[in-house]
Structure formats: C-alpha cells, structure tokens
Design a protein around this motif. Structure first.
Motif, mmCIF file in Angstrom:
data_model
loop_
_atom_site.group_PDB
_atom_site.id
_atom_site.type_symbol
_atom_site.label_atom_id
_atom_site.label_comp_id
_atom_site.label_asym_id
_atom_site.label_seq_id
_atom_site.Cartn_x
_atom_site.Cartn_y
_atom_site.Cartn_z
ATOM 1 N N ALA A 185 0.826 -1.208 0.000
ATOM 2 C CA ALA A 185 0.000 0.000 0.000
ATOM 3 C C ALA A 185 0.858 1.256 0.000
ATOM 4 C CB ALA A 185 -0.922 -0.006 1.211
ATOM 5 N N ALA A 186 1.921 1.257 0.793
ATOM 6 C CA ALA A 186 2.792 2.434 0.872
ATOM 7 C C ALA A 186 3.400 2.748 -0.483
ATOM 8 C CB ALA A 186 3.882 2.204 1.912
ATOM 9 N N ALA A 188 2.258 1.919 -3.385
ATOM 10 C CA ALA A 188 1.219 2.312 -4.342
ATOM 11 C C ALA A 188 0.729 3.729 -4.080
ATOM 12 C CB ALA A 188 0.053 1.332 -4.268
ATOM 13 N N GLU A 189 0.720 4.135 -2.825
ATOM 14 C CA GLU A 189 0.131 5.417 -2.461
ATOM 15 C C GLU A 189 1.134 6.569 -2.403
ATOM 16 O OE1 GLU A 189 -1.899 4.708 1.228
ATOM 17 O OE2 GLU A 189 -3.095 3.064 0.390
ATOM 18 N N GLU A 190 2.408 6.264 -2.213
ATOM 19 C CA GLU A 190 3.410 7.310 -2.063
ATOM 20 C C GLU A 190 4.574 7.036 -3.008
ATOM 21 O OE1 GLU A 190 5.292 10.231 -1.800
ATOM 22 O OE2 GLU A 190 3.705 10.385 -0.290
ATOM 23 N N TRP A 270 4.221 8.681 6.169
ATOM 24 C CA TRP A 270 3.185 7.785 5.669
ATOM 25 C C TRP A 270 2.837 6.754 6.736
ATOM 26 C CZ3 TRP A 270 2.044 2.723 5.013
ATOM 27 C CH2 TRP A 270 0.970 2.415 4.176
ATOM 28 N N ASN A 274 -0.767 6.007 8.327
ATOM 29 C CA ASN A 274 -1.441 4.847 7.746
ATOM 30 C C ASN A 274 -1.148 3.496 8.380
ATOM 31 O OD1 ASN A 274 -2.740 6.026 5.120
ATOM 32 N ND2 ASN A 274 -0.654 6.850 5.141
#
Length: 297
Positions: A185-186, A188-190, A270, A274
């Motif tokens: 997720a990290a 993909a998001e950042e 992040w 998150n």
C-alpha cells in the motif's frame, strides 16, 4: 506511578542493532537563539485560527529548544515528535500555527491538562502513555510480564528483497503478511517510497532472548535506557524498518539529528498516518520501530 515507571524501564531507548556503531555526523540544523523569537515560517491558508498567538510562538520556540528527557535521556526540542503529535490532534496545520495551538488546547482540556495550547513535557507525557499502551508488549510489561518467545520453527522468513542488507530475518507469519500488505500500500500510495527500494525494508525482526542477552554482555548496556532487557523483538511481532537516515548516521542511530531527519521523511510520515490501518503501532522514540498488534505477544 508504577505503570509509568515500568513503561520507562521496559521501553526505554535501545542501542543500534548492527554490530558496528554509526559514525556521528553533523547536526541536522542549528537551534534558534533563546534570547530572540525565531522567525515563523509561512503559515498555510486556513491555519490562522483566532487567538492563541502567544501559544503558537511558544510552540515555534520550544520545537527546537525544549530541554527534557521524555524517554530517559536528554533531548532538545520536540520536532522529531511533531508528526505523531499532529496525528494525535488530527491536525494538518504546522506546529507554529494558531490552529495547531487551538487543537492542542482542546486536547489538553479533554485530558486534564491546563489548556494553554503550548506543548509541554506534561502534555507530551500524557500523550506518550496513551501511545505506549497501544502496544500489547508494553501492556504486558506494565504488569511485570516478559512474554516467552515463540518457537523459531513457527516463524516465517522474510524474502531477501524485504531484508535490509540481505540479513536472514524471521517473524510471526501473520505479522509478516500484515507487513507485506502495508508495504504494498505504501509503495502504491506514495511514489517517493516506491522510488527507493530500501524504504520499509526490515533490518531487525525476531531476536531470540539468548541473542539479546549476548549483546547485553558484549556491550554492557542493558539498563532499560540504552537497551531494554526484555525486548519486544523476542515476540516475533516487532520490525525495525528503513525510513531513511541523516548523513553520517546509520538507519537505527538514536542520535537526535538522525531521528529528526527520519521524522521528516515521506516514509515515516506515511507510516504515522497509515500504519494503524494494517495493525502496526510505533515506539515513538524510534521512528523505525513498529510492532504488529494483531495477536498477543
């Protein structure tokens, strides 16, 4: 008081994990003079709440000048903790803003602290206890319980790509699976996290009590401040993750310039915002240390 003493003993700062100590580097930044007010950076639109201008100025000054020992060793300033404090307040405005001061005053009033809007050692201590008690390992330590380690045969091994420096690393299977979901997720998001393959790799996970005891004898520093005698790494639920480093320091150096630099990286920020989604909680003195709270230690 017993609980607070146990938290300090069980969860005090620990020495770096690698065999060699990092070479100290230059300070990350110079502190403003105590004799004159520091110049405030520009305040983002929407962060100029009415009132509490003096509290905002006090926060700007103390951010880099507060002399205190929140985790058992002297520190200067609370800037390294600012992302965690902002998360606690649900506040996106910077610490020098009046909006931040007003949010802090509201938090103080709810938690029985004088609602000055100024960050103080007493305010931080109240936050710190709450943060620490989110860690199942700390709750056990507060009851004078040091959990037994899991059988190593039940642990899963991280892949070489997940390991910082190619070390062999073990963790509980469900914790490792949660770590993998969080890293995916990290990245993909950042985009800045994805750009550096070192980000969020693991440099320490499960450590056997025998291994830690040998380090205590070798280094002579298991005093609950330099390194905890009963380490959360014995549970197989704790991960030390690469979140960046200051020039001249290792990724797990507890030196103030290093921890300050880490607190400013997109990777750490992040995680602060998150990691809870994936069941991870942080030991706030060490930006790199995260524990999975999805099962009992």
């Amino acid at each position: 008081m017993v609980t607070l003493a146990l938290l300090a003993a069980a969860c005090g700062p620990r020495a770096p994990s690698p065999a060699s100590e990092p070479t100290p580097g230059p300070a990350a930044s110079s502190f403003p003079s105590v004799d004159s007010p520091p110049s405030a950076p520009p305040t983002p639109a929407g962060c100029n709440a009415p009132g509490l201008a003096q509290a905002a100025l006090a926060n700007l000054r103390s951010l880099r000048t507060l002399n205190w020992s929140p985790f058992g060793r002297p520190e200067t300033g609370w800037e390294a903790y600012a992302p965690r404090v902002a998360r606690e307040l649900g506040q996106a405005c910077p610490p020098h803003s009046t909006a931040f001061a007003r949010a802090l005053a509201t938090w103080q009033a709810r938690h029985g602290v004088s609602p000055s809007g100024e960050m103080t050692a007493a305010t931080f201590d109240r936050m710190k206890v709450s943060w620490q008690m989110q860690r199942p390992f700390v709750r056990l330590s507060a009851s004078r319980i040091c959990p037994a380690p899991p059988p190593e045969t039940t642990l899963a091994q991280a892949s070489p790509r997940e390991s910082y420096g190619g070390k062999r690393l073990l963790a509980r299977p469900r914790a490792l699976a949660a770590y993998r979901r969080m890293v995916a997720a990290a990245r993909a998001e950042e985009p800045t996290i994805a750009a550096d393959p070192r980000n969020l790799t693991i440099f320490s996970a499960y450590r056997s009590p025998d291994y830690d005891a040998a380090r205590c004898v070798r280094d002579g520093n298991c005093d609950g401040v330099a390194r905890a005698t009963c380490s959360p790494h014995r549970t197989g639920l704790a991960f030390d993750l690469y979140v960046g480093q200051a020039p001249g320091f290792g990724p797990d150096s507890t030196a103030e310039p290093n921890r300050l630099r880490q607190s400013q990286t997109p990777t750490y920020r992040w995680l602060v915002a998150n990691a809870e989604r994936f069941g991870f909680v942080n030991y706030p003195f060490e930006p790199w240390h995260w524990e999975w709270a999805g099962e009992a230690p």
